[in-house]
Scaffold this motif. Structure first.
Motif, PDB file in Angstrom:
ATOM      1  N   LEU A   4       3.184  -4.269   3.267  1.00  0.00           N
ATOM      2  CA  LEU A   4       4.291  -3.312   3.197  1.00  0.00           C
ATOM      3  C   LEU A   4       3.687  -1.958   2.860  1.00  0.00           C
ATOM      4  O   LEU A   4       2.855  -1.862   1.955  1.00  0.00           O
ATOM      5  N   MET A   5       4.100  -0.925   3.577  1.00  0.00           N
ATOM      6  CA  MET A   5       3.650   0.420   3.230  1.00  0.00           C
ATOM      7  C   MET A   5       4.823   1.161   2.611  1.00  0.00           C
ATOM      8  O   MET A   5       5.913   1.189   3.183  1.00  0.00           O
ATOM      9  N   MET A   6       4.588   1.733   1.424  1.00  0.00           N
ATOM     10  CA  MET A   6       5.662   2.493   0.765  1.00  0.00           C
ATOM     11  C   MET A   6       5.391   3.981   0.827  1.00  0.00           C
ATOM     12  O   MET A   6       4.245   4.423   0.860  1.00  0.00           O
ATOM     13  N   GLU A  47       6.786   0.827   6.412  1.00  0.00           N
ATOM     14  CA  GLU A  47       6.182  -0.025   7.439  1.00  0.00           C
ATOM     15  C   GLU A  47       6.114  -1.445   6.895  1.00  0.00           C
ATOM     16  O   GLU A  47       5.913  -1.638   5.697  1.00  0.00           O
ATOM     17  N   ASP A  48       6.253  -2.418   7.771  1.00  0.00           N
ATOM     18  CA  ASP A  48       6.186  -3.825   7.382  1.00  0.00           C
ATOM     19  C   ASP A  48       5.394  -4.562   8.466  1.00  0.00           C
ATOM     20  O   ASP A  48       5.906  -4.813   9.551  1.00  0.00           O
ATOM     21  N   SER A  51       4.300   6.549  -4.846  1.00  0.00           N
ATOM     22  CA  SER A  51       5.271   6.148  -3.818  1.00  0.00           C
ATOM     23  C   SER A  51       6.223   5.058  -4.315  1.00  0.00           C
ATOM     24  O   SER A  51       7.169   4.707  -3.628  1.00  0.00           O
ATOM     25  N   GLY A  52       5.950   4.501  -5.500  1.00  0.00           N
ATOM     26  CA  GLY A  52       6.887   3.529  -6.075  1.00  0.00           C
ATOM     27  C   GLY A  52       6.376   2.099  -6.123  1.00  0.00           C
ATOM     28  O   GLY A  52       7.132   1.187  -6.472  1.00  0.00           O
ATOM     29  N   LYS A  53       5.100   1.900  -5.831  1.00  0.00           N
ATOM     30  CA  LYS A  53       4.545   0.537  -5.771  1.00  0.00           C
ATOM     31  C   LYS A  53       4.651  -0.181  -7.118  1.00  0.00           C
ATOM     32  O   LYS A  53       5.185  -1.290  -7.202  1.00  0.00           O
ATOM     33  N   ILE A  87       0.861  -1.181   0.000  1.00  0.00           N
ATOM     34  CA  ILE A  87       0.000   0.000   0.000  1.00  0.00           C
ATOM     35  C   ILE A  87       0.900   1.233   0.000  1.00  0.00           C
ATOM     36  O   ILE A  87       2.108   1.123   0.214  1.00  0.00           O
ATOM     37  N   GLY A  88       0.305   2.393  -0.196  1.00  0.00           N
ATOM     38  CA  GLY A  88       1.114   3.619  -0.201  1.00  0.00           C
ATOM     39  C   GLY A  88       0.487   4.660  -1.093  1.00  0.00           C
ATOM     40  O   GLY A  88      -0.306   4.340  -1.975  1.00  0.00           O
TER      41      GLY A  88
END
Ligand SMILES: Nc1ncnc2c1ncn2[C@@H]1O[C@H](COP(=O)(O)OP(=O)(O)OP(=O)(O)O)[C@@H](O)[C@H]1O
Ligand SMILES: [Mg+2]
Length: 270
Positions: free
Chosen positions: A220-222, A229-230, A43-45, A38-39
Motif C-alpha cells: 500500500l502506498m500512502m 496505490e494498492d 503520510s500517515g503510516k 510505504i509513503g
C-alpha cells in the motif's frame, strides 16, 4: 481478518497546529497476507498502525477484527490479538531483565495480573526451543540481561516476543531501519518466516523499496493520509523499484496542480 473502514484522524483540530493525519483510510487485511506500507514522511503510516493498536481512537471510521468492532477497545484489550515491533530495538524489552524474563512477560501479555506461566524448568525448555529457531545462539544466554545484546539480536527477540502468543495481527513500524545491513537482512528473513508460518495478517511500514518489492504479498502506498496505490496479486508480483519511484513522483507531482487539473490530466493519460 482486519477491516479498516474509512478512518480519519486529525491532531490538534481547529488550531494552527492542525494536522489531518488520516483522511479516509480504507483497506482489508486478510490472514496470511503480508502487507507493506510505504509513503513519504508524514503520510500517515505510523498513524494507521497506532489506530489499529489502539494508541488513540480515530475521529471517524471503524476497525473490525474478525468481524468484531474493536474501534473503541482500549489498547490493553487489543494487546492479546496484536503484536507490535517498533523501529527502536531498545523499545519493547526491559534491559535489566534477562532474555527468559522478558519472554515470560510476553507470554503473559493480555492475561490478568498474576496469571500466565512461571519461569520453571518446563517454561525454560519451551523458551530455549523457540529461541534456538532464531539461529543466533541466544538459547545459551537465556539468563543474560537483554540489555547486553546487540540491536539486531534484541530486535529478533522482540519479534519473537511480539508473535509468541500467535496474534491475529502483526504491526511492524520500520523495525529493521535502525539495524546494520546484515542484522536488518536477518530480521527481515525471520519476519517473513514467522508471518508465513503463523499465517498472520501483517502490516510492515518500510522506507526500503527493496524490502517492499521482495518481502510482502501486497504494497500500500500512502500519501497525505490516504492510500493512493494498492499493489497486490499479479500487479505486486510484477512491480519493481523504478515503478514505485515513478508512482511516488506521480503522486507528489499531482500536488503541483489543483485537484480538478490533476483529475483532467489523469483522464488524459490513464
Ligand atoms: N501524536 C501526534 N500528535 C500530533 N501530531 C501527530 C501525532 N502523530 C502523528 N502526527 C502527525 O501526523 C502526520 C502523520 O504522521 P505519521 O507519524 O503517521 O507519519 P509517517 O508516515 O509514519 O511518517 P515517517 O515516515 O516520517 O515515520 C504527521 O504530520 C505527524 O506530525
Ligand atoms: Mg512513521
Amino acid at each position: 481478518m482486519l477491516e479498516i473502514k474509512n478512518i480519519h484522524k486529525t491532531f490538534f483540530p481547529g488550531t494552527v497546529n492542525e494536522v489531518k493525519a488520516l483522511q479516509g483510510v480504507d483497506f482489508t487485511l486478510e490472514d496470511g497476507v503480508f502487507t507493506a506500507i510505504i509513503g513519504t514522511n508524514g503520510s500517515g503510516k505510523s498513524t494507521v498502525l497506532n489506530a489499529v493498536a489502539g494508541t488513540f481512537e480515530p475521529d471517524a471510521g471503524t476497525i473490525l477484527l474478525d468481524g468484531r468492532d474493536i474501534t473503541h477497545w482500549p489498547e490493553f484489550r487489543r494487546a492479546a490479538f496484536i503484536g507490535r515491533v517498533f523501529q527502536n530495538p531498545f523499545a519493547g524489552t526491559a534491559a535489566e531483565m534477562s532474555i527468559a524474563e522478558n519472554i515470560v512477560m510476553a507470554m503473559r501479555r493480555g492475561k490478568r495480573r498474576g496469571l500466565g506461566p512461571a519461569l520453571g524448568r518446563r517454561t525454560l525448555d519451551e523458551i530455549a526451543d523457540r529461541v534456538r529457531e532464531l539461529k543466533m545462539g541466544l538459547e545459551d544466554r537465556l539468563h543474560n540481561p537483554i540489555g547486553t545484546l546487540s540491536g539486531g539480536q534484541r530486535q529478533a527477540l522482540t519479534l519473537l516476543m511480539a508473535t509468541w502468543l500467535r496474534p491475529k495481527v502483526l504491526l511492524l513500524d520500520e523495525h529493521t531501519a535502525a539495524l546494520d545491513p546484515k542484522s536488518a537482512a536477518k530480521v527481515a528473513e525471520l519476519t517473513s518466516e514467522i508471518i508465513a508460518r503463523e499465517k498472520l495478517a501483517a502490516l510492515m511500514v518500510t522506507h526500503s523499496m527493496q524490502q517492499a518489492v521482495t518481502m510482502p504479498d501486497r504494497i500500500l502506498m500512502m500519501h497525505r493520509g490516504r492510500v493512493v496505490e494498492d499493489y497486490r496479486d499479479e500487479m505486486k508480483r510484477r512491480v519493481r523499484i523504478p515503478d514505485l519511484i515513478e508512482a511516488f513522483n506521480r503522486v507528489t507531482k499531482r500536488e503541483l496542480f489543483t485537484e480538478p487539473a490533476a483529475a483532467m490530466l489523469e483522464r488524459q493519460y490513464l
